[in-house]
Design a protein around this motif. Structure first.
Motif: not given
Length: 212
Positions: A175-186
Protein backbone atom coordinates in the motif's frame (compact mmCIF):
# COMPACT_ATOMS: atom_id res chain seq x y z
CA UNK A 1 8.25 3.20 5.82
CA UNK A 2 7.65 6.86 5.09
CA UNK A 3 9.49 10.13 4.63
CA UNK A 4 10.73 11.62 7.88
CA UNK A 5 8.60 14.75 7.84
CA UNK A 6 5.27 14.21 6.05
CA UNK A 7 4.02 17.19 8.06
CA UNK A 8 6.21 19.45 5.91
CA UNK A 9 3.76 18.78 3.08
CA UNK A 10 0.68 19.34 5.23
CA UNK A 11 -1.15 22.61 5.70
CA UNK A 12 -3.23 23.20 8.81
CA UNK A 13 -6.20 25.49 8.31
CA UNK A 14 -8.88 26.35 10.84
CA UNK A 15 -11.64 26.33 8.24
CA UNK A 16 -10.98 22.89 6.75
CA UNK A 17 -8.50 21.07 9.00
CA UNK A 18 -5.41 19.46 7.52
CA UNK A 19 -4.68 19.69 3.80
CA UNK A 20 -2.45 16.87 2.60
CA UNK A 21 -0.27 18.29 -0.12
CA UNK A 22 -0.76 21.21 -2.47
CA UNK A 23 -3.68 21.74 -4.82
CA UNK A 24 -3.50 22.46 -8.54
CA UNK A 25 -6.59 24.62 -8.09
CA UNK A 26 -4.26 27.22 -6.55
CA UNK A 27 -2.96 28.07 -10.01
CA UNK A 28 -4.13 31.38 -11.41
CA UNK A 29 -5.62 30.38 -14.77
CA UNK A 30 -8.21 27.77 -15.66
CA UNK A 31 -5.78 26.15 -18.11
CA UNK A 32 -3.17 25.74 -15.38
CA UNK A 33 -5.75 24.35 -13.00
CA UNK A 34 -6.72 21.63 -15.51
CA UNK A 35 -3.11 20.73 -16.43
CA UNK A 36 -1.22 21.57 -13.26
CA UNK A 37 -0.96 18.29 -11.35
CA UNK A 38 2.60 17.60 -12.56
CA UNK A 39 4.09 20.96 -11.60
CA UNK A 40 2.15 20.75 -8.33
CA UNK A 41 3.78 17.41 -7.49
CA UNK A 42 7.17 18.80 -8.51
CA UNK A 43 6.65 21.80 -6.23
CA UNK A 44 6.00 19.50 -3.30
CA UNK A 45 9.22 17.56 -3.95
CA UNK A 46 11.26 20.75 -4.28
CA UNK A 47 9.78 22.44 -1.21
CA UNK A 48 10.47 19.32 0.85
CA UNK A 49 14.12 19.18 -0.25
CA UNK A 50 14.48 22.89 0.40
CA UNK A 51 13.40 22.25 3.99
CA UNK A 52 16.18 19.67 4.20
CA UNK A 53 18.68 22.08 2.63
CA UNK A 54 17.42 25.54 3.64
CA UNK A 55 18.26 28.31 1.22
CA UNK A 56 19.00 26.07 -1.75
CA UNK A 57 15.92 27.47 -3.49
CA UNK A 58 14.12 30.77 -2.88
CA UNK A 59 11.02 28.88 -1.82
CA UNK A 60 9.40 29.82 1.48
CA UNK A 61 6.12 27.93 1.68
CA UNK A 62 4.78 29.67 4.78
CA UNK A 63 1.34 30.55 3.41
CA UNK A 64 -1.06 29.63 0.62
CA UNK A 65 -0.09 32.83 -1.18
CA UNK A 66 3.59 31.91 -0.98
CA UNK A 67 2.87 28.36 -2.20
CA UNK A 68 0.86 29.76 -5.13
CA UNK A 69 3.86 31.89 -6.10
CA UNK A 70 6.13 28.84 -5.99
CA UNK A 71 3.68 26.88 -8.13
CA UNK A 72 3.86 29.60 -10.78
CA UNK A 73 7.66 29.60 -10.68
CA UNK A 74 7.86 25.82 -11.04
CA UNK A 75 5.33 25.92 -13.90
CA UNK A 76 7.71 28.17 -15.86
CA UNK A 77 10.25 25.31 -15.91
CA UNK A 78 8.08 22.19 -15.67
CA UNK A 79 5.47 23.19 -18.21
CA UNK A 80 2.71 20.80 -19.32
CA UNK A 81 1.87 20.40 -23.01
CA UNK A 82 -1.34 22.10 -24.07
CA UNK A 83 -2.84 18.82 -25.28
CA UNK A 84 -1.41 16.00 -23.16
CA UNK A 85 -0.18 17.81 -20.08
CA UNK A 86 2.91 16.43 -18.35
CA UNK A 87 2.34 12.87 -19.46
CA UNK A 88 5.73 11.20 -18.89
CA UNK A 89 8.45 10.92 -16.29
CA UNK A 90 10.88 12.09 -18.97
CA UNK A 91 9.09 15.41 -19.45
CA UNK A 92 8.91 15.84 -15.68
CA UNK A 93 12.66 15.33 -15.31
CA UNK A 94 13.56 17.52 -18.29
CA UNK A 95 11.73 20.41 -16.67
CA UNK A 96 13.13 19.67 -13.23
CA UNK A 97 16.66 19.55 -14.65
CA UNK A 98 16.15 22.99 -16.22
CA UNK A 99 15.01 24.39 -12.88
CA UNK A 100 17.88 22.81 -10.95
CA UNK A 101 20.41 24.03 -13.52
CA UNK A 102 18.95 27.54 -13.30
CA UNK A 103 19.67 27.58 -9.58
CA UNK A 104 23.07 25.90 -9.91
CA UNK A 105 22.01 22.80 -7.97
CA UNK A 106 23.50 19.36 -8.50
CA UNK A 107 20.34 17.57 -7.38
CA UNK A 108 19.32 14.81 -9.79
CA UNK A 109 16.08 13.26 -11.00
CA UNK A 110 15.70 9.51 -10.64
CA UNK A 111 12.82 7.98 -12.55
CA UNK A 112 11.15 4.66 -13.23
CA UNK A 113 8.65 4.47 -16.07
CA UNK A 114 5.74 2.05 -16.31
CA UNK A 115 5.07 1.25 -19.97
CA UNK A 116 1.61 0.90 -21.44
CA UNK A 117 2.74 -2.49 -22.80
CA UNK A 118 2.62 -5.00 -19.98
CA UNK A 119 5.62 -7.01 -21.15
CA UNK A 120 7.78 -3.88 -20.97
CA UNK A 121 6.72 -2.87 -17.47
CA UNK A 122 8.93 -3.20 -14.41
CA UNK A 123 7.82 -5.83 -11.93
CA UNK A 124 6.09 -4.97 -8.69
CA UNK A 125 9.31 -5.88 -6.91
CA UNK A 126 11.31 -3.41 -9.00
CA UNK A 127 8.83 -0.64 -8.25
CA UNK A 128 8.87 -1.45 -4.55
CA UNK A 129 12.68 -1.34 -4.49
CA UNK A 130 12.65 2.03 -6.28
CA UNK A 131 10.19 3.43 -3.73
CA UNK A 132 12.05 1.93 -0.78
CA UNK A 133 15.30 3.50 -1.97
CA UNK A 134 13.66 6.90 -2.21
CA UNK A 135 11.70 6.81 1.04
CA UNK A 136 14.60 5.37 3.05
CA UNK A 137 16.69 8.34 1.89
CA UNK A 138 13.86 10.73 2.86
CA UNK A 139 12.72 11.63 -0.66
CA UNK A 140 9.01 11.97 -1.47
CA UNK A 141 8.12 10.41 -4.83
CA UNK A 142 6.00 11.88 -7.62
CA UNK A 143 3.61 9.24 -9.00
CA UNK A 144 2.20 9.51 -12.53
CA UNK A 145 -0.98 7.49 -13.02
CA UNK A 146 -2.09 7.66 -16.65
CA UNK A 147 -4.94 5.22 -16.03
CA UNK A 148 -6.27 4.23 -12.64
CA UNK A 149 -7.21 0.67 -13.56
CA UNK A 150 -9.37 -0.89 -10.85
CA UNK A 151 -8.18 1.49 -8.12
CA UNK A 152 -11.30 3.57 -7.54
CA UNK A 153 -9.53 6.09 -5.31
CA UNK A 154 -7.31 7.31 -8.14
CA UNK A 155 -7.90 9.90 -10.85
CA UNK A 156 -6.56 8.95 -14.29
CA UNK A 157 -3.98 11.09 -16.15
CA UNK A 158 -2.80 12.56 -12.89
CA UNK A 159 0.27 13.16 -10.71
CA UNK A 160 0.35 12.89 -6.92
CA UNK A 161 3.06 12.48 -4.28
CA UNK A 162 3.92 9.28 -2.42
CA UNK A 163 4.95 9.82 1.20
CA UNK A 164 4.87 6.23 2.49
CA UNK A 165 4.88 2.52 1.63
CA UNK A 166 3.89 -0.49 3.69
CA UNK A 167 3.46 -4.21 3.13
CA UNK A 168 0.30 -5.82 4.48
CA UNK A 169 1.14 -9.43 5.15
CA UNK A 170 -2.43 -10.64 5.65
CA UNK A 171 -3.51 -9.36 2.21
CA UNK A 172 -0.07 -9.88 0.60
CA UNK A 173 -0.09 -6.40 -0.89
CA UNK A 174 1.86 -3.16 -0.89
CA UNK A 175 0.00 0.00 0.00
CA UNK A 176 1.29 3.46 -0.85
CA UNK A 177 0.27 6.63 0.96
CA UNK A 178 -0.31 9.51 -1.44
CA UNK A 179 -0.96 13.21 -0.97
CA UNK A 180 -3.25 14.54 -3.67
CA UNK A 181 -4.91 17.95 -3.80
CA UNK A 182 -5.37 18.08 -0.04
CA UNK A 183 -6.38 14.43 0.40
CA UNK A 184 -4.44 11.57 1.93
CA UNK A 185 -5.05 8.39 -0.09
CA UNK A 186 -4.09 4.76 0.45
CA UNK A 187 -3.55 2.89 -2.81
CA UNK A 188 -2.99 -0.79 -3.60
CA UNK A 189 0.20 -0.56 -5.67
CA UNK A 190 0.00 -4.08 -7.08
CA UNK A 191 -3.61 -3.68 -8.16
CA UNK A 192 -2.75 -0.47 -9.96
CA UNK A 193 0.19 -2.11 -11.76
CA UNK A 194 -1.91 -5.11 -12.80
CA UNK A 195 -4.90 -3.15 -14.07
CA UNK A 196 -3.68 0.21 -15.41
CA UNK A 197 -4.07 0.40 -19.18
CA UNK A 198 -1.59 3.17 -19.93
CA UNK A 199 0.95 2.91 -17.11
CA UNK A 200 2.74 5.98 -15.77
CA UNK A 201 5.78 6.11 -13.56
CA UNK A 202 7.64 7.40 -10.53
CA UNK A 203 10.15 10.22 -9.98
CA UNK A 204 12.16 11.49 -7.05
CA UNK A 205 14.80 14.19 -6.80
CA UNK A 206 18.02 13.10 -5.16
CA UNK A 207 20.52 15.19 -3.22
CA UNK A 208 24.21 14.62 -3.98
CA UNK A 209 26.19 12.29 -1.74
CA UNK A 210 27.46 13.97 1.42
CA UNK A 211 25.36 17.01 0.59
CA UNK A 212 23.99 17.19 4.11
Amino acid sequence: MQIKHPDWLQIHRQQCGVLYGYNQDWYRTSFQRTRGCGPTAATMLLVYLNRRQPGSLPYEAGSLTAIADILEEVWSFITPDRLLGLNSTGKFCEGADRLLSHYGLSWRCQRLGVNALRKRRPSLGEIVRFLETALAADYPVAFLNLHRGKVAELESWHWMVITGLRYENAQDRYQITCYDNGRCLTVDLGLWLQTTRFGGGFVYIELPENHE
